[in-house]
Design an enzyme around this catalytic site. Structure first.
Site, PDB file in Angstrom:
ATOM      1  N   GLU A 116       0.821  -1.226   0.000  1.00  9.41           N
ATOM      2  CA  GLU A 116       0.000   0.000   0.000  1.00  9.41           C
ATOM      3  C   GLU A 116       0.847   1.265   0.000  1.00  9.41           C
ATOM      4  O   GLU A 116       0.318   2.371  -0.091  1.00  9.41           O
ATOM      5  CB  GLU A 116      -0.939   0.025   1.206  1.00  9.41           C
ATOM      6  CG  GLU A 116      -2.057  -1.004   1.155  1.00  9.41           C
ATOM      7  CD  GLU A 116      -2.822  -0.977  -0.160  1.00  9.41           C
ATOM      8  OE1 GLU A 116      -3.327   0.109  -0.526  1.00  9.41           O
ATOM      9  OE2 GLU A 116      -2.908  -2.027  -0.826  1.00  9.41           O
ATOM     10  N   ARG A 154      21.426   6.300 -20.637  1.00 15.97           N
ATOM     11  CA  ARG A 154      21.775   6.391 -22.053  1.00 15.97           C
ATOM     12  C   ARG A 154      22.213   7.796 -22.470  1.00 15.97           C
ATOM     13  O   ARG A 154      22.736   7.992 -23.568  1.00 15.97           O
ATOM     14  CB  ARG A 154      20.619   5.900 -22.940  1.00 15.97           C
ATOM     15  CG  ARG A 154      19.390   6.767 -22.899  1.00 15.97           C
ATOM     16  CD  ARG A 154      18.279   6.203 -23.767  1.00 15.97           C
ATOM     17  NE  ARG A 154      18.521   6.383 -25.203  1.00 15.97           N
ATOM     18  CZ  ARG A 154      18.415   7.541 -25.832  1.00 15.97           C
ATOM     19  NH1 ARG A 154      18.065   8.632 -25.184  1.00 15.97           N
ATOM     20  NH2 ARG A 154      18.644   7.635 -27.126  1.00 15.97           N
ATOM     21  N   ASP A 169      20.449  17.254 -25.923  1.00 17.10           N
ATOM     22  CA  ASP A 169      20.594  18.186 -24.821  1.00 17.10           C
ATOM     23  C   ASP A 169      19.302  18.737 -24.244  1.00 17.10           C
ATOM     24  O   ASP A 169      19.203  18.961 -23.060  1.00 17.10           O
ATOM     25  CB  ASP A 169      21.505  19.353 -25.213  1.00 17.10           C
ATOM     26  CG  ASP A 169      22.796  19.282 -24.413  1.00 17.10           C
ATOM     27  OD1 ASP A 169      23.063  18.218 -23.837  1.00 17.10           O
ATOM     28  OD2 ASP A 169      23.505  20.296 -24.363  1.00 17.10           O
TER      29      ASP A 169
HETATM   30  N1  4GY Z   1       3.085   5.390 -11.794  1.00 20.76           N
HETATM   31  N2  4GY Z   1       5.198   6.289 -11.329  1.00 20.76           N
HETATM   32  C1  4GY Z   1       4.602   4.691  -9.977  1.00 20.76           C
HETATM   33  C2  4GY Z   1       3.819   3.634  -9.327  1.00 20.76           C
HETATM   34  C3  4GY Z   1       3.754   1.992  -7.547  1.00 20.76           C
HETATM   35  C4  4GY Z   1       2.699   1.232  -3.994  1.00 20.76           C
HETATM   36  C5  4GY Z   1       4.402   3.017  -3.923  1.00 20.76           C
HETATM   37  C6  4GY Z   1       4.213   5.453 -11.087  1.00 20.76           C
HETATM   38  O1  4GY Z   1       6.150   6.093 -10.436  1.00 20.76           O
HETATM   39  N3  4GY Z   1       5.789   5.129  -9.604  1.00 20.76           N
HETATM   40  O2  4GY Z   1       2.759   3.286  -9.767  1.00 20.76           O
HETATM   41  N4  4GY Z   1       4.370   3.074  -8.233  1.00 20.76           N
HETATM   42  C7  4GY Z   1       3.451   2.284  -6.088  1.00 20.76           C
HETATM   43  C8  4GY Z   1       2.951   1.036  -5.470  1.00 20.76           C
HETATM   44  C9  4GY Z   1       3.867   1.777  -3.287  1.00 20.76           C
HETATM   45  C10 4GY Z   1       4.674   2.819  -5.378  1.00 20.76           C
END
Ligand code: 4GY
Length: 244
Positions: A116, A154, A169
């Site tokens: 969560e 990259r 850039d």
């Molecule tokens: N979209 N961009 C993402 C994400 C999962 C529960 C915290 C997203 O960056 N992260 O969906 N992350 C959650 C799941 C804990 C991260």
């Protein structure tokens, strides 16, 4: 670029880092990534990394102690850290952010959340920055961390074959690619454009520029609005527009 990835699922990231260009970048010493298992920084006998949410509700929340312990350990070797949490609540990742991270002198620490989420005191207490890779919810922060590292790596000079880094850039100069072809020249009647077989480098350059502008005009007109076009580009764009 130097980074640490704090995760409960090390194989999710090692599998990506052990192939292809990211693997080569590490071998060349241009990219240094350590994978740190958060569970190794628990101090209780059950090696607990998550717990029930205060206030109730479904699922588990990642605990603060092991994450702080892990970050403290990193800090004793590298005092200058930039801590990143991938989360849908962050600012949206893009090319400009990738450029910025590729040039970052501090060690990047990606704290990968799962379940969560992470106890909010981790973000507050570590002064972490949140970055989102888009408006959708994943099961954890490992894949977004890899997306961010891949896009930034990259851009490090020497990681890709060519040293032509100035080309990348700024997003202000960004056009979509021209189409690519390789052998055979005729696959079941689908032919490679004649000009690419001609050996006429000036004609090929012009054709590719035209294709890139055309592609961008049809697929991402929003990018074209932001771009500074040369006089040749403006002429090409007018021709493209006439044909619609
Ligand atoms: N979209 N961009 C993402 C994400 C999962 C529960 C915290 C997203 O960056 N992260 O969906 N992350 C959650 C799941 C804990 C991260």
């Amino acid at each position: 670029m130097r980074c640490d990835i704090l995760t409960l699922f090390p194989k999710m990231v090692s599998s990506v880092l052990e192939e292809s260009i990211l693997k080569r970048a590490q071998e060349k010493g241009l990219l240094d990534v350590r994978i740190i298992n958060i569970r190794d920084y628990t101090t209780d006998k059950h090696k607990m990394v998550d717990d029930y949410p205060y206030g109730g509700g479904a699922g588990m929340v990642m605990k603060i102690e092991p994450i702080f312990n892990a970050v403290d350990a990193i800090k004793s070797d590298y005092p200058e850290l930039r801590i990143i949490i991938a989360s849908p609540q962050g600012i949206t990742f893009n090319h400009n952010k990738a450029v910025e991270l590729s040039r970052e002198k501090r060690r990047l620490v990606f704290v990968c959340g799962h379940y969560e989420g992470i106890d909010e005191r981790v973000r507050l207490g570590l002064g972490a920055e949140e970055i989102s890779i888009g408006d959708y919810i994943l099961t954890g922060g490992e894949l977004p961390a890899m997306v961010i590292i891949d896009a930034a790596a990259r851009l490090i000079p020497g990681v890709l074959g060519d040293e032509d880094s100035a080309r990348h850039d700024s997003f202000a100069d960004f056009l979509l690619d021209y189409p690519q072809y390789t052998r055979p020249p005729d696959y079941k009647g689908m032919n490679v454009p004649e000009v690419l077989l001609s050996g006429n480098h000036e004609e090929i350059r012009k054709w590719r520029r035209m294709q890139a502008i055309k592609n961008t005009y049809y697929k991402r007109p929003d990018l074209l609005e932001k771009m500074k076009l040369t006089d040749e580009d403006k002429k090409i764009l007018n021709e493209v527009k006439k044909k619609t």
